[in-house]
Design a protein around this motif. Structure first.
Motif, PDB file in Angstrom:
ATOM      1  N   ALA A   1       0.816  -1.115  -0.001  1.00 43.06           N
ATOM      2  CA  ALA A   1      -0.044  -0.103   0.061  1.00 43.06           C
ATOM      3  C   ALA A   1       0.824   1.210   0.073  1.00 43.06           C
ATOM      4  O   ALA A   1       0.720   2.229  -0.628  1.00 43.06           O
ATOM      5  CB  ALA A   1      -0.851  -0.016   1.238  1.00 43.06           C
ATOM      6  N   VAL A   2       1.708   1.233   0.710  1.00 42.51           N
ATOM      7  CA  VAL A   2       2.784   2.359   0.869  1.00 42.51           C
ATOM      8  C   VAL A   2       3.576   2.686  -0.304  1.00 42.51           C
ATOM      9  O   VAL A   2       3.718   3.851  -1.051  1.00 42.51           O
ATOM     10  CB  VAL A   2       3.708   2.297   2.129  1.00 42.51           C
ATOM     11  N   ALA A   3       4.079   1.546  -1.154  1.00 47.11           N
ATOM     12  CA  ALA A   3       4.883   1.684  -2.174  1.00 47.11           C
ATOM     13  C   ALA A   3       3.902   2.209  -3.283  1.00 47.11           C
ATOM     14  O   ALA A   3       4.285   2.974  -4.213  1.00 47.11           O
ATOM     15  CB  ALA A   3       5.252   0.172  -2.571  1.00 47.11           C
ATOM     16  N   PHE A   4       2.590   1.777  -3.399  1.00 45.18           N
ATOM     17  CA  PHE A   4       1.635   2.169  -4.602  1.00 45.18           C
ATOM     18  C   PHE A   4       1.387   3.740  -4.165  1.00 45.18           C
ATOM     19  O   PHE A   4       1.499   4.455  -5.505  1.00 45.18           O
ATOM     20  CB  PHE A   4       0.453   1.476  -4.582  1.00 45.18           C
ATOM     21  N   VAL A   5       1.251   3.977  -2.926  1.00 44.68           N
ATOM     22  CA  VAL A   5       0.911   5.536  -2.874  1.00 44.68           C
ATOM     23  C   VAL A   5       2.211   6.476  -3.068  1.00 44.68           C
ATOM     24  O   VAL A   5       2.023   7.406  -3.842  1.00 44.68           O
ATOM     25  CB  VAL A   5       0.434   5.748  -1.380  1.00 44.68           C
ATOM     26  N   LEU A   6       3.579   5.971  -2.722  1.00 50.64           N
ATOM     27  CA  LEU A   6       4.547   6.794  -2.931  1.00 50.64           C
ATOM     28  C   LEU A   6       4.591   6.862  -4.350  1.00 50.64           C
ATOM     29  O   LEU A   6       5.076   7.893  -4.838  1.00 50.64           O
ATOM     30  CB  LEU A   6       5.666   6.021  -2.409  1.00 50.64           C
ATOM     31  N   SER A   7       4.391   5.785  -5.277  1.00 46.98           N
ATOM     32  CA  SER A   7       4.912   5.870  -6.826  1.00 46.98           C
ATOM     33  C   SER A   7       3.654   6.775  -7.428  1.00 46.98           C
ATOM     34  O   SER A   7       4.287   7.580  -8.182  1.00 46.98           O
ATOM     35  CB  SER A   7       4.553   4.364  -7.312  1.00 46.98           C
ATOM     36  N   VAL A   8       2.570   7.146  -6.901  1.00 45.05           N
ATOM     37  CA  VAL A   8       1.719   8.333  -7.363  1.00 45.05           C
ATOM     38  C   VAL A   8       2.370   9.620  -6.860  1.00 45.05           C
ATOM     39  O   VAL A   8       2.210  10.354  -7.773  1.00 45.05           O
ATOM     40  CB  VAL A   8       0.464   8.030  -6.812  1.00 45.05           C
ATOM     41  N   LEU A   9       2.697   9.802  -5.604  1.00 43.88           N
ATOM     42  CA  LEU A   9       3.288  11.171  -5.250  1.00 43.88           C
ATOM     43  C   LEU A   9       4.346  11.299  -5.946  1.00 43.88           C
ATOM     44  O   LEU A   9       4.622  12.698  -6.124  1.00 43.88           O
ATOM     45  CB  LEU A   9       3.344  10.812  -3.783  1.00 43.88           C
ATOM     46  N   LEU A  10       5.170  10.528  -6.483  1.00 43.35           N
ATOM     47  CA  LEU A  10       6.481  10.752  -7.293  1.00 43.35           C
ATOM     48  C   LEU A  10       6.029  10.759  -8.827  1.00 43.35           C
ATOM     49  O   LEU A  10       7.129  10.849  -9.413  1.00 43.35           O
ATOM     50  CB  LEU A  10       7.545   9.558  -6.864  1.00 43.35           C
ATOM     51  N   ARG A  11       4.909  10.523  -9.092  1.00 43.50           N
ATOM     52  CA  ARG A  11       4.417  10.878 -10.498  1.00 43.50           C
ATOM     53  C   ARG A  11       5.154   9.724 -11.313  1.00 43.50           C
ATOM     54  O   ARG A  11       5.091   9.890 -12.535  1.00 43.50           O
ATOM     55  CB  ARG A  11       4.721  12.140 -11.169  1.00 43.50           C
ATOM     56  N   TRP A  12       5.330   8.472 -10.787  1.00 39.23           N
ATOM     57  CA  TRP A  12       5.591   7.341 -11.491  1.00 39.23           C
ATOM     58  C   TRP A  12       4.739   6.165 -10.969  1.00 39.23           C
ATOM     59  O   TRP A  12       5.144   5.283 -10.347  1.00 39.23           O
ATOM     60  CB  TRP A  12       7.040   7.102 -11.011  1.00 39.23           C
ATOM     61  N   PRO A  13       3.322   6.392 -11.357  1.00 39.72           N
ATOM     62  CA  PRO A  13       2.397   5.339 -10.714  1.00 39.72           C
ATOM     63  C   PRO A  13       2.632   3.836 -11.098  1.00 39.72           C
ATOM     64  O   PRO A  13       2.982   3.532 -12.319  1.00 39.72           O
ATOM     65  CB  PRO A  13       1.148   5.774 -11.424  1.00 39.72           C
ATOM     66  N   LEU A  14       2.738   3.020 -10.135  1.00 39.18           N
ATOM     67  CA  LEU A  14       3.473   1.660 -10.544  1.00 39.18           C
ATOM     68  C   LEU A  14       2.403   0.984 -11.347  1.00 39.18           C
ATOM     69  O   LEU A  14       3.124  -0.121 -12.494  1.00 39.18           O
ATOM     70  CB  LEU A  14       3.535   0.852  -9.122  1.00 39.18           C
ATOM     71  N   ALA A  15       1.234   1.265 -11.517  1.00 41.13           N
ATOM     72  CA  ALA A  15       0.410   0.481 -12.429  1.00 41.13           C
ATOM     73  C   ALA A  15       0.799   0.663 -13.940  1.00 41.13           C
ATOM     74  O   ALA A  15       0.911  -0.153 -14.579  1.00 41.13           O
ATOM     75  CB  ALA A  15      -1.051   0.980 -12.204  1.00 41.13           C
ATOM     76  N   GLY A  16       0.875   2.048 -14.193  1.00 44.66           N
ATOM     77  CA  GLY A  16       1.589   2.407 -15.432  1.00 44.66           C
ATOM     78  C   GLY A  16       3.002   1.886 -15.700  1.00 44.66           C
ATOM     79  O   GLY A  16       3.273   1.344 -16.745  1.00 44.66           O
ATOM     80  N   LEU A  17       3.910   1.944 -14.733  1.00 42.13           N
ATOM     81  CA  LEU A  17       5.219   1.492 -15.229  1.00 42.13           C
ATOM     82  C   LEU A  17       5.290   0.117 -15.231  1.00 42.13           C
ATOM     83  O   LEU A  17       5.919  -0.468 -16.194  1.00 42.13           O
ATOM     84  CB  LEU A  17       6.018   1.835 -13.691  1.00 42.13           C
ATOM     85  N   ILE A  18       4.564  -0.836 -14.645  1.00 40.46           N
ATOM     86  CA  ILE A  18       4.569  -2.128 -14.710  1.00 40.46           C
ATOM     87  C   ILE A  18       4.175  -2.812 -16.084  1.00 40.46           C
ATOM     88  O   ILE A  18       4.529  -3.639 -16.816  1.00 40.46           O
ATOM     89  CB  ILE A  18       4.013  -2.840 -13.394  1.00 40.46           C
ATOM     90  N   TRP A  19       2.704  -1.935 -16.116  1.00 43.13           N
ATOM     91  CA  TRP A  19       2.077  -2.544 -17.264  1.00 43.13           C
ATOM     92  C   TRP A  19       2.758  -2.403 -18.793  1.00 43.13           C
ATOM     93  O   TRP A  19       2.860  -3.220 -19.591  1.00 43.13           O
ATOM     94  CB  TRP A  19       0.596  -1.879 -17.281  1.00 43.13           C
ATOM     95  N   ASN A  20       3.094  -0.946 -18.572  1.00 45.50           N
ATOM     96  CA  ASN A  20       3.712  -0.581 -19.924  1.00 45.50           C
ATOM     97  C   ASN A  20       5.260  -1.083 -20.363  1.00 45.50           C
ATOM     98  O   ASN A  20       5.652  -1.212 -21.515  1.00 45.50           O
ATOM     99  CB  ASN A  20       3.883   0.921 -20.088  1.00 45.50           C
ATOM    100  N   SER A  21       5.748  -1.398 -19.302  1.00 41.38           N
ATOM    101  CA  SER A  21       7.248  -2.101 -19.186  1.00 41.38           C
ATOM    102  C   SER A  21       6.933  -3.741 -20.029  1.00 41.38           C
ATOM    103  O   SER A  21       7.657  -4.082 -20.786  1.00 41.38           O
ATOM    104  CB  SER A  21       7.904  -2.284 -18.121  1.00 41.38           C
ATOM    105  N   ALA A  22       5.897  -4.309 -19.496  1.00 44.06           N
ATOM    106  CA  ALA A  22       5.427  -5.496 -19.584  1.00 44.06           C
ATOM    107  C   ALA A  22       4.980  -5.746 -21.038  1.00 44.06           C
ATOM    108  O   ALA A  22       5.293  -6.495 -21.754  1.00 44.06           O
ATOM    109  CB  ALA A  22       4.489  -6.109 -18.955  1.00 44.06           C
ATOM    110  N   THR A  23       4.234  -4.583 -21.862  1.00 47.08           N
ATOM    111  CA  THR A  23       3.806  -4.700 -23.109  1.00 47.08           C
ATOM    112  C   THR A  23       4.509  -3.794 -23.907  1.00 47.08           C
ATOM    113  O   THR A  23       4.189  -3.865 -25.147  1.00 47.08           O
ATOM    114  CB  THR A  23       2.257  -4.096 -22.840  1.00 47.08           C
TER     115      THR A  23
END
Length: 225
Positions: free
Chosen positions: A116-138
């Protein structure tokens, strides 16, 4: 221990991105995979209630090992089974060391908070993990970050995942403090793959909306959308 950790969630998201034609249920190993993931904690709770902590630990380990062997003999992918076996072994070891049955669920509880902390921090840092992981995988890289609306979509998906992991921590930590071992086992299963499927839906929505915008803006070739 079979609670889905943040690392397992990221791995599942990568697999889903690489094999988009498969359903969320297929990615989890089908109905059999869901049943297998639920067996060790259920067996631990039942055996602990019947025969005590030692019986619970031994039963959970034997079930996890049996699942791994069954997959191996059927020449199926054993990576999920090995991950589950390793998790159960660590959880069982902690529970055995402390002498407390509820500690079988301890790593999963704190892993949920870390996620939960990692996901929230990624949004605050403007690197949302959902986008980073999905687009890296695709294979789309970071082109999605050039569009503020796309980042917003992935921010929302990432916060949904953060809420899921946060809810897991809040509920299971409460049950842990209350020494509700049986309820912990139920919560682990109920808040595992079912809630993660909701998170995958949010990520899929964000990816579809982002790809549509990027394609219209000429930032994403049609064949990659």
């Amino acid at each position: 221990m079979q609670t889905t950790s943040p690392q397992e969630a990221a791995s599942d998201m990568q697999t889903a991105g690489q094999r988009k034609q498969k359903s969320a249920l297929e990615q989890a190993g089908g109905t059999k995979g869901l049943v297998f993931s639920a067996l060790p904690p259920v067996v631990f709770v039942v055996a602990n209630n019947v025969g005590g902590l030692k019986a619970g630990v031994a039963a959970a380990l034997l079930v996890a090992l049996g699942i791994a062997v069954q997959r191996l003999t059927r020449r199926e992918s054993i990576q999920p089974a090995l991950g589950g076996l390793f998790g159960v072994a660590i959880a069982a070891g902690i529970s055995w060391y402390t002498g407390s049955a509820k500690d079988f669920f301890l790593i999963g509880i704190w892993a949920s908070l870390a996620g939960a902390v990692a996901f929230v921090l990624s949004v605050l840092l403007r690197w949302p993990l959902a986008g980073l992981i999905w687009n890296s995988a695709t294979g789309k890289g970071t082109v999605w970050r050039e569009d503020k609306r796309s980042r917003l979509y992935y921010d929302i998906a990432t916060l949904v995942l953060a809420a899921i992991f946060g809810a897991r921590f809040a509920v299971q930590q409460y049950l842990y403090q209350a020494d509700e071992v049986g309820s912990l086992g139920f919560a682990k299963i109920a808040m595992g793959y079912p809630l993660l499927a909701v998170g995958f839906l949010a990520v899929a929505w964000a990816a579809r909306a982002s790809n549509k915008r990027l394609k219209a803006m000429g930032l994403l070739p049609a064949q990659r959308a």
